[in-house]
Design a protein around this motif. Structure first.
Motif, PDB file in Angstrom:
ATOM      1  N   GLY A  35      27.667 -20.282 -57.339  1.00 20.37           N
ATOM      2  CA  GLY A  35      28.379 -20.925 -58.430  1.00 20.37           C
ATOM      3  C   GLY A  35      28.307 -20.218 -59.757  1.00 20.37           C
ATOM      4  N   TYR A  36      27.742 -19.016 -59.803  1.00 18.27           N
ATOM      5  CA  TYR A  36      27.605 -18.301 -61.064  1.00 18.27           C
ATOM      6  C   TYR A  36      28.201 -16.894 -60.963  1.00 18.27           C
ATOM      7  N   ARG A  37      28.718 -16.426 -62.064  1.00 21.81           N
ATOM      8  CA  ARG A  37      29.217 -15.058 -62.156  1.00 21.81           C
ATOM      9  C   ARG A  37      28.018 -14.126 -62.304  1.00 21.81           C
ATOM     10  N   ILE A  38      27.874 -13.178 -61.387  1.00 17.54           N
ATOM     11  CA  ILE A  38      26.671 -12.349 -61.296  1.00 17.54           C
ATOM     12  C   ILE A  38      27.032 -10.882 -61.457  1.00 17.54           C
ATOM     13  N   GLN A  39      26.231 -10.171 -62.222  1.00 20.09           N
ATOM     14  CA  GLN A  39      26.409  -8.740 -62.436  1.00 20.09           C
ATOM     15  C   GLN A  39      25.213  -8.006 -61.839  1.00 20.09           C
ATOM     16  N   LYS A  40      25.494  -6.992 -61.025  1.00 17.93           N
ATOM     17  CA  LYS A  40      24.430  -6.200 -60.406  1.00 17.93           C
ATOM     18  C   LYS A  40      24.844  -4.739 -60.402  1.00 17.93           C
ATOM     19  N   SER A  41      23.874  -3.860 -60.540  1.00 11.99           N
ATOM     20  CA  SER A  41      24.181  -2.422 -60.550  1.00 11.99           C
ATOM     21  C   SER A  41      23.104  -1.657 -59.783  1.00 11.99           C
ATOM     22  N   TRP A  42      23.491  -0.473 -59.258  1.00 13.04           N
ATOM     23  CA  TRP A  42      22.570   0.373 -58.504  1.00 13.04           C
ATOM     24  C   TRP A  42      22.823   1.833 -58.860  1.00 13.04           C
ATOM     25  N   LEU A  43      21.787   2.637 -58.776  1.00 10.32           N
ATOM     26  CA  LEU A  43      21.916   4.089 -58.859  1.00 10.32           C
ATOM     27  C   LEU A  43      21.667   4.624 -57.454  1.00 10.32           C
ATOM     28  N   LEU A  44      22.713   5.161 -56.816  1.00 10.55           N
ATOM     29  CA  LEU A  44      22.642   5.576 -55.418  1.00 10.55           C
ATOM     30  C   LEU A  44      22.813   7.086 -55.292  1.00 10.55           C
ATOM     31  N   TYR A  97      33.079 -19.292 -50.313  1.00  7.71           N
ATOM     32  CA  TYR A  97      34.152 -18.612 -51.023  1.00  7.71           C
ATOM     33  C   TYR A  97      33.499 -17.503 -51.838  1.00  7.71           C
ATOM     34  N   CYS A  98      34.162 -16.386 -51.975  1.00 10.75           N
ATOM     35  CA  CYS A  98      33.613 -15.315 -52.806  1.00 10.75           C
ATOM     36  C   CYS A  98      34.744 -14.572 -53.488  1.00 10.75           C
ATOM     37  N   GLU A  99      34.475 -14.158 -54.716  1.00 12.22           N
ATOM     38  CA  GLU A  99      35.442 -13.372 -55.473  1.00 12.22           C
ATOM     39  C   GLU A  99      34.744 -12.176 -56.101  1.00 12.22           C
ATOM     40  N   ILE A 100      35.332 -11.011 -55.938  1.00 10.27           N
ATOM     41  CA  ILE A 100      34.842  -9.797 -56.595  1.00 10.27           C
ATOM     42  C   ILE A 100      35.666  -9.605 -57.861  1.00 10.27           C
ATOM     43  N   TYR A 101      35.020  -9.702 -59.018  1.00 11.50           N
ATOM     44  CA  TYR A 101      35.743  -9.586 -60.289  1.00 11.50           C
ATOM     45  C   TYR A 101      35.998  -8.138 -60.668  1.00 11.50           C
ATOM     46  N   SER A 102      35.016  -7.283 -60.454  1.00 12.44           N
ATOM     47  CA  SER A 102      35.194  -5.887 -60.831  1.00 12.44           C
ATOM     48  C   SER A 102      34.204  -5.005 -60.096  1.00 12.44           C
ATOM     49  N   VAL A 103      34.620  -3.759 -59.869  1.00  4.50           N
ATOM     50  CA  VAL A 103      33.743  -2.719 -59.317  1.00  4.50           C
ATOM     51  C   VAL A 103      33.929  -1.474 -60.175  1.00  4.50           C
ATOM     52  N   LYS A 104      32.813  -0.906 -60.620  1.00  7.55           N
ATOM     53  CA  LYS A 104      32.875   0.313 -61.421  1.00  7.55           C
ATOM     54  C   LYS A 104      32.014   1.395 -60.771  1.00  7.55           C
ATOM     55  N   ILE A 105      32.518   2.623 -60.804  1.00  6.98           N
ATOM     56  CA  ILE A 105      31.773   3.787 -60.346  1.00  6.98           C
ATOM     57  C   ILE A 105      31.566   4.710 -61.538  1.00  6.98           C
ATOM     58  N   ASN A 106      30.308   4.956 -61.882  1.00 10.31           N
ATOM     59  CA  ASN A 106      29.965   5.792 -63.039  1.00 10.31           C
ATOM     60  C   ASN A 106      30.694   5.333 -64.297  1.00 10.31           C
ATOM     61  N   GLY A 107      30.761   4.010 -64.481  1.00 11.38           N
ATOM     62  CA  GLY A 107      31.327   3.434 -65.693  1.00 11.38           C
ATOM     63  C   GLY A 107      32.828   3.242 -65.690  1.00 11.38           C
ATOM     64  N   GLY A 125      29.155  15.093 -56.032  1.00  9.63           N
ATOM     65  CA  GLY A 125      27.784  14.997 -55.541  1.00  9.63           C
ATOM     66  C   GLY A 125      26.866  14.430 -56.609  1.00  9.63           C
ATOM     67  N   GLY A 126      25.641  14.173 -56.231  1.00  5.86           N
ATOM     68  CA  GLY A 126      24.675  13.651 -57.172  1.00  5.86           C
ATOM     69  C   GLY A 126      24.669  12.133 -57.192  1.00  5.86           C
ATOM     70  N   PRO A 127      23.891  11.545 -58.067  1.00  5.15           N
ATOM     71  CA  PRO A 127      23.751  10.091 -58.137  1.00  5.15           C
ATOM     72  C   PRO A 127      25.077   9.413 -58.515  1.00  5.15           C
ATOM     73  N   VAL A 128      25.248   8.209 -57.992  1.00  7.47           N
ATOM     74  CA  VAL A 128      26.431   7.400 -58.290  1.00  7.47           C
ATOM     75  C   VAL A 128      25.958   6.059 -58.842  1.00  7.47           C
ATOM     76  N   TRP A 129      26.464   5.720 -60.022  1.00  5.36           N
ATOM     77  CA  TRP A 129      26.107   4.437 -60.650  1.00  5.36           C
ATOM     78  C   TRP A 129      27.189   3.420 -60.298  1.00  5.36           C
ATOM     79  N   VAL A 130      26.812   2.414 -59.507  1.00  5.61           N
ATOM     80  CA  VAL A 130      27.750   1.392 -59.047  1.00  5.61           C
ATOM     81  C   VAL A 130      27.471   0.087 -59.787  1.00  5.61           C
ATOM     82  N   GLU A 131      28.517  -0.514 -60.343  1.00  9.44           N
ATOM     83  CA  GLU A 131      28.397  -1.801 -61.027  1.00  9.44           C
ATOM     84  C   GLU A 131      29.329  -2.804 -60.347  1.00  9.44           C
TER      85      GLU A 131
END
Length: 493
Positions: free
Chosen positions: A375-384, A400-410, A448-454
């Motif tokens: 029931g809450y809008r949640i923000q999570k990020s990873w460095l992969l 029910y689930c909704e994806i509001y946004s996905v960002k790669i390296n910002g 290549g290299g690390p990927v920042w996923v939000e």
């Protein structure tokens, strides 16, 4: 090198935007401003509240994680079961203690065994302080620390106010909406927009931006003082009753009882409708009076600074006591182990999980799990490191689930996560009738290299009734299809 100052705080949970959790978080921020590292010990932690943390504030689940340090300058005891759990297992030392009491009725707000060592007991209202006074010796100091208001509400009051408002949009903010308010909504349907916010209805973070959307708030407790600070007309009412609109005649009693509704009669739906509609103009004209009172009495930082100054003027504890020993310690340890199953755990708190394929499929080693509230809008990020594909499991129940946004390296990506086993997706919201809902996403080719996923998402678990209904509908469709095929076969014969 000077040793870092440390504060230990306790609360049952740190999961969502409710009273004791927000009170704990705000105190943690203010202690941090004074130069302390803050550790908050709880039985259960989860997003979205975890995303409100900043560097220097750590939350641990006391049954799963150990305290890295046991020597503290200040210990802030709220919800005694967590304190009992810690001191029945760990020798904690501290120089000063504060006990916090936020309720006159909740059993977990009972005063702890360490009471005599506290510099003072902070009570949320005069009603709460009067009750505490009956339970402690005269030597124990009691102070009223009301439900205060963060600076954002005062800062945004000018943006909200400045013109005469007309009643149009109403929000009822409560986790226990009484039947008479449900009836009020039915009676006002067609005249005003009336939204229910809270458990069982829509759950959102109630902040200044949210309150600015409405012309009237019906609520109790800490949301009342926020409305007063912003200049939002507020009608004080909930399952215990309430005074309705605040006036010079009822304000003292309402404030004394923490704007809880206690001390006032229940009202019928017709009475509430009449008071809301007939009294709105006067209530709107009086908001400036309540804003001045809020500025004088409910500013968090001002109240905290006064409390902190008094705390630091008290003598340091020469030694910390051992509160439980021998068989008593075993008994307290056993009882405190039971607290989560009785008070904390619920279907609403789920584990979200992300698997990331780096070239050899999905494995538990290449995954991350975190607790999340339905029931809450949640923000999570990873460095992969060089992920090829991501699999995201929002929870482990039908939802029910909704994806509001996905960002790669910002940068936002156009091709987002695909719901691979949803029953259907409509306007970005997917329905999963499985205990293993899944999304998949290919990671764009990079250098290549690390990927920042939000990732920003929200899931709403289905009630057992909803889940059963969907399955019945699914079975009915299958039966109808089988019947259709059988009739077609007979016709062909």
């Amino acid at each position: 090198m000077e040793q870092k100052k440390r504060v230990l705080m306790t609360n049952l949970y740190f999961q969502r935007f409710t009273g004791s959790e927000l009170h704990t978080l705000e105190f943690a921020h203010l202690f941090k401003e004074k130069g302390y590292d803050v550790v908050i010990a709880v039985y259960r932690k989860a997003y979205p509240l975890l995303q409100e943390l900043e560097e220097g504030i750590t939350v641990i689940e006391c049954q799963r994680e150990s305290l890295k340090e046991t020597d503290f300058d200040i210990i802030f005891v709220q919800h005694f079961p967590v304190f009992d759990y810690l001191v029945s297992r760990t020798q904690i030392t501290y120089k000063r203690m504060i006990v916090s009491k936020l309720s006159v009725s909740q059993a977990v707000e009972s005063l702890p065994v360490c009471l005599d060592e506290a510099a003072f007991v902070l009570c949320v209202s005069q009603e709460c302080a009067d009750l505490a006074r009956l339970q402690v010796s005269d030597e124990v100091k009691i102070r009223v620390f009301p439900n205060c208001v963060e600076e954002e509400y005062f800062e945004n009051s000018q943006e909200y106010g400045g013109y005469k408002r007309i009643l149009d949009k109403i929000a009822v903010i409560s986790n226990h909406i009484p039947p008479e308010l449900i009836e009020v909504k039915e009676k006002l349907s067609g005249y005003y927009q009336m939204d229910f916010i809270g458990l069982g209805y829509k759950t959102v973070q109630v902040n200044s931006e949210f309150l600015m959307q409405y012309d009237l708030i019906i609520t109790i407790g800490r949301t009342v003082t926020r409305c007063l600070a912003m200049g939002v007309p507020v009608y004080v009412y909930d399952y215990l009753g309430g005074p309705g609109y605040l006036t010079k005649e009822n304000f003292s009693l309402a404030e004394r009882n923490n704007f809880s509704g206690r001390g006032f009669e229940k009202k019928s739906a017709d009475e509430i409708v009449e008071e809301i509609t007939q009294g709105y103009q006067i209530a709107e004209e009086q908001v400036s009076i309540w804003q001045e009172i809020a500025r004088a009495n409910y500013q968090y930082r001002e109240k905290f600074d006064a409390m902190y100054e008094e705390l630091m003027s008290t003598p340091e504890l020469s030694q910390s006591r051992t509160y439980y020993g021998g068989m008593e310690s075993d008994r307290i340890g056993f009882y405190s182990n039971l607290v989560p199953s009785v008070l904390i755990y619920s279907r609403e708190c789920q584990d979200s999980k992300c698997y990331y394929d780096v070239g050899h499929g999905f494995t538990e080693e290449d995954s991350e799990t975190w607790p999340s509230m339905s029931g809450y809008r949640i923000q999570k990020s990873w460095l992969l490191e060089n992920p090829k594909v991501i699999r995201f499991d929002p929870c482990s129940v039908a939802c029910y689930c909704e994806i509001y946004s996905v960002k790669i390296n910002g940068r936002s990506i156009e091709i987002g996560m695909e719901a691979v086993n949803a029953v259907y997706t409509e306007k970005g919201r997917s329905l999963f009738l499985t205990e293993d809902p899944q999304y998949m996403m290919d990671i764009p080719e990079l250098d290549g290299g690390p990927v920042w996923v939000e990732l920003e998402y929200r899931f709403d678990i289905l009630s057992e009734v909803e889940e059963k209904q969907f399955y019945l509908e699914k079975i009915q469709k299958l039966e109808d299809r089988i019947k259709e095929l059988e009739e077609k076969e007979v016709h062909n014969l």
